[in-house]
Design an enzyme around this catalytic site. Structure first.
Site, PDB file in Angstrom:
ATOM      1  N   CYS A  14       0.835  -1.315   0.272  1.00 41.75           N
ATOM      2  CA  CYS A  14      -0.074  -0.011   0.073  1.00 41.75           C
ATOM      3  C   CYS A  14       0.984   1.109   0.019  1.00 41.75           C
ATOM      4  O   CYS A  14       1.100   1.668   1.179  1.00 41.75           O
ATOM      5  CB  CYS A  14      -0.916   0.092   1.175  1.00 41.75           C
ATOM      6  N   CYS A  21      -0.454   3.982   1.717  1.00 42.24           N
ATOM      7  CA  CYS A  21      -0.380   4.084   3.483  1.00 42.24           C
ATOM      8  C   CYS A  21       0.903   4.232   3.636  1.00 42.24           C
ATOM      9  O   CYS A  21       1.438   5.137   4.673  1.00 42.24           O
ATOM     10  CB  CYS A  21      -0.659   2.746   3.814  1.00 42.24           C
ATOM     11  N   ASP A  22       1.974   3.551   3.071  1.00 42.79           N
ATOM     12  CA  ASP A  22       3.240   3.456   3.506  1.00 42.79           C
ATOM     13  C   ASP A  22       4.365   4.484   2.816  1.00 42.79           C
ATOM     14  O   ASP A  22       5.469   4.495   3.457  1.00 42.79           O
ATOM     15  CB  ASP A  22       3.908   1.966   3.392  1.00 42.79           C
TER      16      ASP A  22
HETATM   17  P1  FAD Z   1     -10.890  -4.707   6.640  1.00 44.44           P
HETATM   18  O1  FAD Z   1     -10.170  -3.897   7.510  1.00 44.44           O
HETATM   19  O2  FAD Z   1     -10.419  -5.770   5.517  1.00 44.44           O
HETATM   20  O3  FAD Z   1     -11.666  -5.912   7.720  1.00 44.44           O
HETATM   21  C1  FAD Z   1     -12.300  -6.929   7.075  1.00 44.44           C
HETATM   22  C2  FAD Z   1     -13.199  -7.483   8.328  1.00 44.44           C
HETATM   23  O4  FAD Z   1     -13.759  -8.627   7.902  1.00 44.44           O
HETATM   24  C3  FAD Z   1     -12.022  -8.386   9.264  1.00 44.44           C
HETATM   25  O5  FAD Z   1     -12.500  -7.940  10.575  1.00 44.44           O
HETATM   26  C4  FAD Z   1     -12.207  -9.709   9.005  1.00 44.44           C
HETATM   27  O6  FAD Z   1     -11.942 -10.611  10.121  1.00 44.44           O
HETATM   28  C5  FAD Z   1     -13.783  -9.721   8.537  1.00 44.44           C
HETATM   29  N1  FAD Z   1     -14.388 -10.852   7.735  1.00 44.44           N
HETATM   30  C6  FAD Z   1     -13.660 -11.341   6.676  1.00 44.44           C
HETATM   31  N2  FAD Z   1     -14.369 -12.348   6.222  1.00 44.44           N
HETATM   32  C7  FAD Z   1     -15.231 -12.837   7.310  1.00 44.44           C
HETATM   33  C8  FAD Z   1     -16.174 -13.816   7.425  1.00 44.44           C
HETATM   34  N3  FAD Z   1     -16.272 -14.911   6.481  1.00 44.44           N
HETATM   35  N4  FAD Z   1     -16.748 -13.808   8.503  1.00 44.44           N
HETATM   36  C9  FAD Z   1     -16.696 -12.721   9.545  1.00 44.44           C
HETATM   37  N5  FAD Z   1     -15.898 -11.709   9.294  1.00 44.44           N
HETATM   38  C10 FAD Z   1     -14.869 -11.719   8.122  1.00 44.44           C
HETATM   39  N6  FAD Z   1      -5.657   2.885   5.097  1.00 44.44           N
HETATM   40  C11 FAD Z   1      -5.536   4.102   5.606  1.00 44.44           C
HETATM   41  O7  FAD Z   1      -6.566   5.033   5.317  1.00 44.44           O
HETATM   42  N7  FAD Z   1      -4.469   4.559   6.064  1.00 44.44           N
HETATM   43  C12 FAD Z   1      -3.406   3.635   6.304  1.00 44.44           C
HETATM   44  O8  FAD Z   1      -2.230   4.213   6.769  1.00 44.44           O
HETATM   45  C13 FAD Z   1      -3.421   2.449   5.858  1.00 44.44           C
HETATM   46  N8  FAD Z   1      -2.431   1.282   6.128  1.00 44.44           N
HETATM   47  C14 FAD Z   1      -2.709   0.069   5.485  1.00 44.44           C
HETATM   48  C15 FAD Z   1      -1.285  -0.845   5.819  1.00 44.44           C
HETATM   49  C16 FAD Z   1      -1.674  -1.935   5.098  1.00 44.44           C
HETATM   50  C17 FAD Z   1      -0.332  -2.915   5.743  1.00 44.44           C
HETATM   51  C18 FAD Z   1      -2.696  -2.403   4.802  1.00 44.44           C
HETATM   52  C19 FAD Z   1      -2.872  -3.825   4.396  1.00 44.44           C
HETATM   53  C20 FAD Z   1      -3.825  -1.509   4.765  1.00 44.44           C
HETATM   54  C21 FAD Z   1      -3.637  -0.256   5.007  1.00 44.44           C
HETATM   55  N9  FAD Z   1      -4.683   0.744   4.700  1.00 44.44           N
HETATM   56  C22 FAD Z   1      -4.609   2.032   5.130  1.00 44.44           C
HETATM   57  C23 FAD Z   1      -5.997   0.186   4.200  1.00 44.44           C
HETATM   58  C24 FAD Z   1      -7.031   0.125   5.187  1.00 44.44           C
HETATM   59  O9  FAD Z   1      -6.518  -0.820   6.207  1.00 44.44           O
HETATM   60  C25 FAD Z   1      -8.314  -0.626   4.650  1.00 44.44           C
HETATM   61  O10 FAD Z   1      -8.843   0.317   3.704  1.00 44.44           O
HETATM   62  C26 FAD Z   1      -9.426  -0.809   5.456  1.00 44.44           C
HETATM   63  O11 FAD Z   1      -8.987  -1.569   6.741  1.00 44.44           O
HETATM   64  C27 FAD Z   1     -10.709  -1.563   5.073  1.00 44.44           C
HETATM   65  O12 FAD Z   1     -11.772  -1.577   5.969  1.00 44.44           O
HETATM   66  P2  FAD Z   1     -12.857  -2.575   5.843  1.00 44.44           P
HETATM   67  O13 FAD Z   1     -13.692  -2.327   7.069  1.00 44.44           O
HETATM   68  O14 FAD Z   1     -13.409  -2.368   4.605  1.00 44.44           O
HETATM   69  O15 FAD Z   1     -12.049  -4.163   5.728  1.00 44.44           O
END
Ligand code: FAD
Ligand code: NAP
Length: 326
Positions: free
Chosen positions: A137, A140-141
């Site tokens: 990302c 992000c980084d």
């Molecule tokens: P996610 O955070 O992916 O959460 C998904 C959730 O779904 C998890 O809790 C998982 O356990 C759950 N889940 C999946 N399948 C199932 C299932 N079958 N049953 C029940 N639960 C399930 N964004 C920024 O804005 N700033 C940053 O600095 C940044 N840094 C990042 C660094 C890294 C290394 C990464 C990988 C991403 C980064 N991002 C950053 C991006 C950001 O983390 C994502 O955009 C954000 O987390 C997406 O949120 P979400 O809630 O859609 O999904």
């Protein structure tokens, strides 16, 4: 016998999208249940510094931010359950989900916030240097590689956008692609090729991420030419793998409409999916922005959309007997 939990709003996923939906849903009196999944707190729990989530002048830590969101959701009345959903029935309401251990969850509405995972090259050296120069990302980084030589791996829109983004931080950006033409849109390609600080290396794959220094960080990439097989080395301190994302939608295949990249399709400007009463938010429906703040924003939208759906359904249900009487 396995337990059954019922709620007005069932939320799958505890990343920024799911927890924001939980905060809004709880405050609307919908007593949401959040099924946390295998990665409680979501993707931000596997990173360290977060510098772009609004509201914090100091650098904050991803795991800490997610802990705070979880506390806030619990404080306003959301219930968190540590389980992973393995079966989904959306054929009638209430929707029924089954957890790993057989627990059944029923929701009058369902908010899907299962996120997406970056695809990796699956090299042992990549795993070893993740967070030490290897990232998936740049948005992000990228900031941590100011003034350093960096490479982006991939040939799609994401890779080209990440390479262009990195020119904000680095004068020396190399895009490495396994073929001799990019998959990215022409307009992005034109921008990339016109940029004085970007080089493109064609027909190369990363064979190994090479560490160095103390503390250890990425020092170079060992590359293999996909045409000649020849090995070469490129000195870089940052390596961004941008070979696509996989949304966590396997469970919903043939149950809600997915696009050609397996992201959940929502009605533009809403979080409504193809199934009435099922809403999707965050990275599972967003292949463009993929940020914590946008996930949180669409999480809020999903809760508001679900609340409106329930209010209308309740209104129709209440109206039915009167119509029959008439
Ligand atoms: P996610 O955070 O992916 O959460 C998904 C959730 O779904 C998890 O809790 C998982 O356990 C759950 N889940 C999946 N399948 C199932 C299932 N079958 N049953 C029940 N639960 C399930 N964004 C920024 O804005 N700033 C940053 O600095 C940044 N840094 C990042 C660094 C890294 C290394 C990464 C990988 C991403 C980064 N991002 C950053 C991006 C950001 O983390 C994502 O955009 C954000 O987390 C997406 O949120 P979400 O809630 O859609 O999904
Ligand atoms: P993508 O289009 O699937 O591109 C992935 C790239 O990574 C391809 O060039 C592919 O090479 C390469 N690749 C895949 N596996 C690899 C491996 N193991 N080793 C080396 N290279 C590998 O993914 P994306 O760029 O993330 O885009 C996903 C979707 O989101 C697309 O629909 C895209 O249009 C969309 N998107 C849109 C925007 C925007 O509109 N601004 C921004 C980002 C993403 P090959 O080309 O050889 O297959």
């Amino acid at each position: 016998m396995a337990a059954t939990h019922s709620t007005r709003m069932l939320i799958l996923g505890s990343g920024p999208a799911g927890l924001s939906a939980a905060i809004y849903g709880a405050r609307a009196g919908l007593s949401p249940i959040v099924v946390e999944g295998m990665q409680p707190g979501g993707q931000l729990t596997i990173t360290t510094d977060v510098e772009n989530y609004p509201g914090f002048a100091e650098v904050i830590q991803g795991p800490w931010l997610m802990e705070e969101m979880k506390k806030q959701a619990a404080h306003v009345g959301a219930r968190m359950v540590w389980d992973h959903i393995v079966e989904v029935d959306l054929s009638e309401r209430p929707f029924r989900m089954k957890g790993d251990g057989g627990t059944v969850y029923c929701g009058d509405t369902l908010v899907i916030a299962t996120g997406a995972q970056a695809r990796w090259l699956n090299l042992p050296s990549e795993e070893h240097l993740k967070g030490k120069g290897v990232s998936a990302c740049a948005t992000c980084d990228g900031f941590f590689y100011r003034g350093k030589k960096v490479a982006v791996i991939g040939g799609g829109n994401t890779a080209v956008e990440e390479a262009l983004y990195m020119t904000n931080h680095s004068q020396d950006v190399t895009l490495i692609h396994r073929r001799d033409s990019l998959r990215a849109e022409k307009i992005l390609q034109d921008r990339l090729f016109a940029h004085p600080n970007v080089k493109v290396v064609w027909n190369k794959i990363v064979e190994r991420f090479v560490g160095g220094g103390d503390p250890e960080g990425l020092a170079a990439l060992e590359l293999r030419d996909t045409v000649t097989g020849e090995l070469s080395s490129l000195d870089v301190e940052g390596g961004f793998v941008a070979i696509g994302h996989s949304p966590a939608t396997e469970l919903f295949r043939d149950k809600v409409e997915l696009d050609s990249d397996n992201y959940i399709v929502v009605e533009p400007g809403t979080t409504r999916t193809s199934v009435a009463g099922v809403f999707a938010c965050g990275d599972v429906m967003d292949k463009i922005y993929r940020q914590a703040v946008t996930a949180a924003g669409t999480g809020c939208m999903a809760a508001l959309d679900a609340e409106k759906f329930l209010a209308e359904a309740d209104f129709e249900a209440a109206a039915e007997p009167a119509l029959q009487d008439a």
